[in-house]
Design a protein around this motif. Structure first.
Motif, PDB file in Angstrom:
ATOM      1  N   VAL A   1       0.864  -1.187   0.000  1.00  0.00           N
ATOM      2  CA  VAL A   1       0.000   0.000   0.000  1.00  0.00           C
ATOM      3  C   VAL A   1       0.904   1.243   0.000  1.00  0.00           C
ATOM      4  O   VAL A   1       1.587   1.473  -0.986  1.00  0.00           O
ATOM      5  N   GLU A   2       0.974   2.019   1.078  1.00  0.00           N
ATOM      6  CA  GLU A   2       1.824   3.221   1.048  1.00  0.00           C
ATOM      7  C   GLU A   2       3.158   3.007   1.757  1.00  0.00           C
ATOM      8  O   GLU A   2       3.919   3.939   1.945  1.00  0.00           O
ATOM      9  N   GLU A   3       3.409   1.778   2.164  1.00  0.00           N
ATOM     10  CA  GLU A   3       4.571   1.517   3.003  1.00  0.00           C
ATOM     11  C   GLU A   3       5.683   0.835   2.222  1.00  0.00           C
ATOM     12  O   GLU A   3       5.554  -0.300   1.769  1.00  0.00           O
ATOM     13  N   TRP A   4       6.803   1.553   2.066  1.00  0.00           N
ATOM     14  CA  TRP A   4       7.962   0.991   1.379  1.00  0.00           C
ATOM     15  C   TRP A   4       8.794   0.170   2.355  1.00  0.00           C
ATOM     16  O   TRP A   4       8.839   0.463   3.547  1.00  0.00           O
ATOM     17  N   GLY A   5       9.483  -0.838   1.843  1.00  0.00           N
ATOM     18  CA  GLY A   5      10.391  -1.634   2.663  1.00  0.00           C
ATOM     19  C   GLY A   5      11.776  -1.009   2.690  1.00  0.00           C
ATOM     20  O   GLY A   5      11.948   0.181   2.395  1.00  0.00           O
ATOM     21  N   ALA A   6      12.755  -1.831   3.028  1.00  0.00           N
ATOM     22  CA  ALA A   6      14.143  -1.374   3.049  1.00  0.00           C
ATOM     23  C   ALA A   6      14.717  -1.447   1.633  1.00  0.00           C
ATOM     24  O   ALA A   6      14.495  -2.420   0.920  1.00  0.00           O
ATOM     25  N   GLU A   7      15.443  -0.402   1.247  1.00  0.00           N
ATOM     26  CA  GLU A   7      16.029  -0.385  -0.087  1.00  0.00           C
ATOM     27  C   GLU A   7      17.187  -1.378  -0.190  1.00  0.00           C
ATOM     28  O   GLU A   7      17.966  -1.547   0.734  1.00  0.00           O
ATOM     29  N   HIS A   8      17.262  -1.999  -1.337  1.00  0.00           N
ATOM     30  CA  HIS A   8      18.341  -2.936  -1.643  1.00  0.00           C
ATOM     31  C   HIS A   8      19.090  -2.354  -2.842  1.00  0.00           C
ATOM     32  O   HIS A   8      18.474  -2.017  -3.846  1.00  0.00           O
ATOM     33  N   ARG A   9      20.418  -2.211  -2.719  1.00  0.00           N
ATOM     34  CA  ARG A   9      21.184  -1.611  -3.810  1.00  0.00           C
ATOM     35  C   ARG A   9      22.127  -2.601  -4.466  1.00  0.00           C
ATOM     36  O   ARG A   9      22.804  -3.356  -3.792  1.00  0.00           O
ATOM     37  N   GLU A  10      22.162  -2.554  -5.783  1.00  0.00           N
ATOM     38  CA  GLU A  10      23.112  -3.333  -6.574  1.00  0.00           C
ATOM     39  C   GLU A  10      24.021  -2.345  -7.290  1.00  0.00           C
ATOM     40  O   GLU A  10      23.544  -1.407  -7.942  1.00  0.00           O
ATOM     41  N   THR A  11      25.322  -2.558  -7.185  1.00  0.00           N
ATOM     42  CA  THR A  11      26.246  -1.606  -7.810  1.00  0.00           C
ATOM     43  C   THR A  11      26.650  -2.025  -9.219  1.00  0.00           C
ATOM     44  O   THR A  11      27.246  -1.248  -9.945  1.00  0.00           O
ATOM     45  N   VAL A  12      26.323  -3.271  -9.597  1.00  0.00           N
ATOM     46  CA  VAL A  12      26.558  -3.656 -10.991  1.00  0.00           C
ATOM     47  C   VAL A  12      25.509  -2.947 -11.841  1.00  0.00           C
ATOM     48  O   VAL A  12      24.320  -3.004 -11.553  1.00  0.00           O
ATOM     49  N   PHE A  13      25.976  -2.239 -12.878  1.00  0.00           N
ATOM     50  CA  PHE A  13      25.047  -1.405 -13.649  1.00  0.00           C
ATOM     51  C   PHE A  13      25.296  -1.610 -15.143  1.00  0.00           C
ATOM     52  O   PHE A  13      26.119  -0.922 -15.746  1.00  0.00           O
ATOM     53  N   PRO A  14      24.592  -2.573 -15.757  1.00  0.00           N
ATOM     54  CA  PRO A  14      24.873  -2.908 -17.159  1.00  0.00           C
ATOM     55  C   PRO A  14      24.099  -2.074 -18.186  1.00  0.00           C
ATOM     56  O   PRO A  14      24.060  -2.430 -19.351  1.00  0.00           O
ATOM     57  N   PHE A  15      23.492  -0.977 -17.737  1.00  0.00           N
ATOM     58  CA  PHE A  15      22.662  -0.184 -18.656  1.00  0.00           C
ATOM     59  C   PHE A  15      23.432   1.007 -19.227  1.00  0.00           C
ATOM     60  O   PHE A  15      24.296   1.555 -18.557  1.00  0.00           O
ATOM     61  N   GLN A  16      23.073   1.387 -20.440  1.00  0.00           N
ATOM     62  CA  GLN A  16      23.679   2.553 -21.063  1.00  0.00           C
ATOM     63  C   GLN A  16      22.598   3.468 -21.604  1.00  0.00           C
ATOM     64  O   GLN A  16      21.597   3.008 -22.149  1.00  0.00           O
ATOM     65  N   LYS A  17      22.827   4.768 -21.442  1.00  0.00           N
ATOM     66  CA  LYS A  17      21.897   5.752 -22.011  1.00  0.00           C
ATOM     67  C   LYS A  17      21.832   5.555 -23.517  1.00  0.00           C
ATOM     68  O   LYS A  17      22.854   5.427 -24.183  1.00  0.00           O
ATOM     69  N   GLY A  18      20.601   5.532 -24.040  1.00  0.00           N
ATOM     70  CA  GLY A  18      20.432   5.363 -25.477  1.00  0.00           C
ATOM     71  C   GLY A  18      20.607   3.932 -25.940  1.00  0.00           C
ATOM     72  O   GLY A  18      20.495   3.638 -27.125  1.00  0.00           O
ATOM     73  N   GLY A  19      20.884   3.022 -25.011  1.00  0.00           N
ATOM     74  CA  GLY A  19      21.092   1.619 -25.377  1.00  0.00           C
ATOM     75  C   GLY A  19      19.831   0.802 -25.228  1.00  0.00           C
ATOM     76  O   GLY A  19      18.772   1.305 -24.844  1.00  0.00           O
ATOM     77  N   THR A  20      19.953  -0.481 -25.541  1.00  0.00           N
ATOM     78  CA  THR A  20      18.820  -1.370 -25.334  1.00  0.00           C
ATOM     79  C   THR A  20      19.044  -2.146 -24.037  1.00  0.00           C
ATOM     80  O   THR A  20      20.179  -2.282 -23.580  1.00  0.00           O
ATOM     81  N   ALA A  21      17.964  -2.593 -23.461  1.00  0.00           N
ATOM     82  CA  ALA A  21      18.051  -3.324 -22.206  1.00  0.00           C
ATOM     83  C   ALA A  21      17.185  -4.562 -22.305  1.00  0.00           C
ATOM     84  O   ALA A  21      16.083  -4.521 -22.857  1.00  0.00           O
ATOM     85  N   GLU A  22      17.705  -5.656 -21.783  1.00  0.00           N
ATOM     86  CA  GLU A  22      16.906  -6.872 -21.672  1.00  0.00           C
ATOM     87  C   GLU A  22      17.040  -7.385 -20.247  1.00  0.00           C
ATOM     88  O   GLU A  22      18.144  -7.591 -19.759  1.00  0.00           O
ATOM     89  N   ILE A  23      15.912  -7.537 -19.585  1.00  0.00           N
ATOM     90  CA  ILE A  23      15.887  -7.933 -18.187  1.00  0.00           C
ATOM     91  C   ILE A  23      14.901  -9.083 -18.051  1.00  0.00           C
ATOM     92  O   ILE A  23      13.783  -9.011 -18.577  1.00  0.00           O
ATOM     93  N   THR A  24      15.309 -10.131 -17.354  1.00  0.00           N
ATOM     94  CA  THR A  24      14.395 -11.245 -17.101  1.00  0.00           C
ATOM     95  C   THR A  24      14.168 -11.376 -15.602  1.00  0.00           C
ATOM     96  O   THR A  24      15.121 -11.355 -14.824  1.00  0.00           O
ATOM     97  N   PHE A  25      12.913 -11.454 -15.230  1.00  0.00           N
ATOM     98  CA  PHE A  25      12.526 -11.651 -13.837  1.00  0.00           C
ATOM     99  C   PHE A  25      12.032 -13.093 -13.687  1.00  0.00           C
ATOM    100  O   PHE A  25      11.021 -13.457 -14.278  1.00  0.00           O
ATOM    101  N   SER A  26      12.763 -13.908 -12.918  1.00  0.00           N
ATOM    102  CA  SER A  26      12.336 -15.288 -12.669  1.00  0.00           C
ATOM    103  C   SER A  26      11.686 -15.362 -11.301  1.00  0.00           C
ATOM    104  O   SER A  26      12.300 -14.995 -10.302  1.00  0.00           O
ATOM    105  N   VAL A  27      10.456 -15.853 -11.270  1.00  0.00           N
ATOM    106  CA  VAL A  27       9.736 -15.951 -10.003  1.00  0.00           C
ATOM    107  C   VAL A  27      10.049 -17.298  -9.353  1.00  0.00           C
ATOM    108  O   VAL A  27       9.893 -18.347  -9.972  1.00  0.00           O
ATOM    109  N   ASN A  28      10.521 -17.250  -8.122  1.00  0.00           N
ATOM    110  CA  ASN A  28      10.801 -18.449  -7.343  1.00  0.00           C
ATOM    111  C   ASN A  28       9.845 -18.493  -6.154  1.00  0.00           C
ATOM    112  O   ASN A  28       9.047 -17.578  -5.959  1.00  0.00           O
TER     113      ASN A  28
END
Length: 135
Positions: free
Chosen positions: A67-94
């Motif tokens: 609802v309006e309550e956010w949890g604790a932020e999790h940060r990843e420092t690996v950053f494979p994205f580029q401005k103006g580039g394409t991105a492909e991301i897969t979310f696997s549900v476990n």
């Protein structure tokens, strides 16, 4: 104002299934968001790559929202994205988490809301969705 991309409901993603998102990052991108959850108020995964936003540079910030309550932020420092580039991301549900597959990197984010099914997906920000597939 954050541009809102397409919204998907009734996805029905269950453990063992995955969602693959392909699209284009804006040339002057600051950040973009992908939300995966039960609906717009219950987000199991808020995925937010930040090129330069909210004090973060080239960082992926993940969170959950009940609802309006956010949890604790999790940060990843690996950053494979580029401005103006394409991105492909897969979310696997476990059973207990979601694995995020990025080019050359992957990480898991816990299913804090204990969602048994992910029905909702949206994109926001500096990202243009080109294709969405799930299996």
């Amino acid at each position: 104002h954050v541009p809102q991309g397409p919204v998907c409901t009734n996805l029905g993603l269950k453990p063992g299934q995955r969602l693959t998102v392909k699209g284009k990052v804006a040339p002057n991108a600051k950040s973009f968001v992908m939300n995966l959850g039960k609906d717009a108020t219950l987000l199991g995964l808020h995925f937010n790559p930040r090129f330069d936003a909210h004090g973060d540079v080239n960082t992926i910030v993940c969170n959950s929202k009940k609802v309006e309550e956010w949890g604790a932020e999790h940060r990843e420092t690996v950053f494979p994205f580029q401005k103006g580039g394409t991105a492909e991301i897969t979310f696997s549900v476990n059973q207990n988490d979601v694995t995020v597959h990025l080019p050359g990197h992957q990480f898991t984010f816990p299913n804090r809301l204990n969602l048994s099914v992910f029905d909702y997906f949206d994109t926001q920000g500096d990202f243009t969705l080109q294709s969405l597939s799930w299996e």
